[in-house]
Every structure is written in structure tokens, then in C-alpha cells.
Design a protein around this motif. Structure first.
Motif, short mmCIF file in Angstrom:
data_model
loop_
_atom_site.label_atom_id
_atom_site.label_comp_id
_atom_site.label_asym_id
_atom_site.label_seq_id
_atom_site.Cartn_x
_atom_site.Cartn_y
_atom_site.Cartn_z
N ASP A 101 -19.90 5.37 24.25
CA ASP A 101 -19.02 4.44 24.95
C ASP A 101 -17.65 5.10 25.05
O ASP A 101 -17.51 6.30 24.79
N ASN A 102 -16.62 4.34 25.41
CA ASN A 102 -15.29 4.94 25.56
C ASN A 102 -14.35 4.57 24.41
O ASN A 102 -13.12 4.54 24.59
N TRP A 103 -14.92 4.32 23.24
CA TRP A 103 -14.11 3.94 22.08
C TRP A 103 -13.10 5.05 21.75
O TRP A 103 -11.91 4.81 21.66
N THR A 141 -14.17 -0.73 26.47
CA THR A 141 -14.30 -1.31 27.81
C THR A 141 -15.46 -0.72 28.61
O THR A 141 -15.84 -1.27 29.65
N GLU A 142 -16.01 0.41 28.16
CA GLU A 142 -17.13 1.04 28.86
C GLU A 142 -18.25 1.32 27.86
O GLU A 142 -18.06 2.04 26.88
N HIS A 143 -19.43 0.76 28.11
CA HIS A 143 -20.58 0.96 27.23
C HIS A 143 -21.60 1.83 27.97
O HIS A 143 -22.61 1.35 28.48
N TYR A 144 -21.33 3.13 28.02
CA TYR A 144 -22.11 4.04 28.86
C TYR A 144 -23.60 4.05 28.53
O TYR A 144 -24.44 3.94 29.41
N ASN A 191 -23.76 10.86 33.36
CA ASN A 191 -23.16 11.98 32.64
C ASN A 191 -21.69 11.66 32.36
O ASN A 191 -20.93 11.41 33.29
N THR A 192 -21.32 11.61 31.09
CA THR A 192 -19.93 11.37 30.72
C THR A 192 -19.46 12.41 29.72
O THR A 192 -20.26 13.16 29.16
N GLN A 193 -18.17 12.45 29.49
CA GLN A 193 -17.58 13.43 28.57
C GLN A 193 -17.63 12.90 27.13
O GLN A 193 -17.02 11.89 26.81
N ALA A 194 -18.37 13.59 26.28
CA ALA A 194 -18.41 13.20 24.86
C ALA A 194 -17.13 13.65 24.17
O ALA A 194 -16.62 14.74 24.43
#
Length: 207
Positions: A152-154, A166-169, A187-190
Motif C-alpha cells: 500500500d502507500n503507508w 489512502t492507496e491499497h495496491y 506495478n508500483t514502487q516498493a
């Protein structure tokens, strides 16, 4: 077709090719699914051996990484929730010198009810181009890569995180997959600790 328009057209085609190649590279070359790794529980296993009826979540972790530690409860809850929907979980530890005893202690501390695989030579991590921990990979039941990146974006950098997520990828990808819908963000940035570097103040990937 005018020369200027032809050039623009060629550039667009090239960009589309790059995007398709980038997102599909790990999924198309899935030899990493067959890499055999020592298991903290006993016999060596490959990721493909743990695929469940609907798929698999692969969590790439480091017991000494503060971000991996912070996500302990979240990972446990995700595993328990989606196991009921046929999605299995496995943790892979790409840590030089990692031992079974350390992994068992880590798994016990966070009450992880799934398989744990050791990757001290970073074979698996290199095969999937993993760079940081934690990072998660969602695999379909037919062994295709559906999502990779942050849970997520924690966290937005090492030691810094948002008060409200706010984002639960990963959850969004799981929900779309299980409902037969398109995963909009695959695909997101870890954000976390760099693999193979050891812990340090600079051992972070920033957002």
C-alpha cells in the motif's frame, strides 16, 4: 504520410513496445517460479509448489528491515483473509547469511501461518528483479504475474509513513483479479530496504 507525422507515429509505437516489455518481462520469463529454495519448515521448495487454487502472494522480506517489521500485522491479516478465497502466501528472504533459526523466530514473532523460503545467494531476488524489502508479487493460478510492488502507500521513505493509508495496491489488485476484472495498477514502487546492501541510514528507496 508526412515525414513529421511518420516520426511521431514511430515514436508512439516504440513507447508502447517499451511499456509492454517492461510490464511483461517478469511474467513472460517465469523461470523464477521453479527456483528451489531451502524452507525454514523443512524440505526445499519452489514458489510454483505453493500455488493454491486461485493464486499466490509472494512477500519478499528481510527480518532486520524496519519496514518489513512494520508490515508484520498487515501481511498476516492479508494472508489469513485471502487464504479463505484460495490465495496462498509465501515469504522469500533474499538476505545473505540468513539462517533457518532466524526465519523461524521472525515467523513466530509475527505469527505468520505460511511457508518461508531462504534466498541467501539472492538467486530468486535477481531472477525477479527484486530490489527492496518488503515487496509483494501476486501470481495467478496459472502462474502469471498480475501485480508487483508495494502493499500500500503507508511508507513514502524509510522511517517515514503516512498517518492514513489512502492507496491499497495489493488489495485492489486482489479484488479485481478475484472478480475477473482488469487490474488497473499492476506495478508500483516498493519502499524499503535495498536487497544485498545490509541495513544503513541510506539503505532506502525513496518515493
Amino acid at each position: 504520410m508526412k515525414a513529421g507525422n511518420l516520426s511521431i507515429y514511430k515514436n508512439i509505437i516504440f513507447l508502447i513496445w517499451l511499456l509492454l516489455t517492461y510490464h511483461g518481462s517478469v511474467g513472460q520469463n517465469n523461470n523464477w517460479l521453479s527456483i528451489s529454495l531451502a524452507s525454514a519448515e523443512g524440505k526445499p521448495k519452489a514458489v510454483k509448489d505453493i500455488l493454491s487454487s486461485n493464486g499466490l502472494m509472494v512477500f519478499v522480506l528481510d527480518p532486520d528491515c524496519p519496514v518489513s517489521q512494520k508490515y508484520g500485522a498487515t501481511i498476516r491479516e492479508l494472508s489469513q483473509e485471502y487464504e479463505q478465497q484460495g490465495i496462498a502466501s509465501v515469504a522469500v528472504y533474499p538476505v545473505v547469511g540468513i539462517t533457518k533459526d532466524k526465519i523461524r523466530k521472525f515467523a513466530e514473532d509475527y505469527n505468520y501461518p505460511f511457508t518461508h523460503l531462504l534466498d541467501p545467494q539472492l538467486k530468486f531476488a535477481r531472477a525477479i528483479s527484486a530490489e527492496v524489502t518488503p515487496e509483494v508479487y501476486l501470481i495467478s493460478k496459472d502462474a502469471k504475474l498480475l501485480y508487483r510492488g508495494a502493499i500500500d502507500n503507508w511508507f513514502y521513505e524509510l522511517g517515514r509513513y503516512r498517518r492514513i493509508i489512502t492507496e491499497h495496491y495489493l488489495k485492489d489488485a486482489l479484488k479485481a483479479y478475484l472478480q475477473g476484472e482488469t487490474i488497473l495498477k499492476d506495478n508500483t514502487q516498493a519502499i524499503g530496504c535495498f536487497i544485498g546492501s545490509g541495513m544503513s541510514d541510506n539503505n532506502a528507496r525513496h518515493h
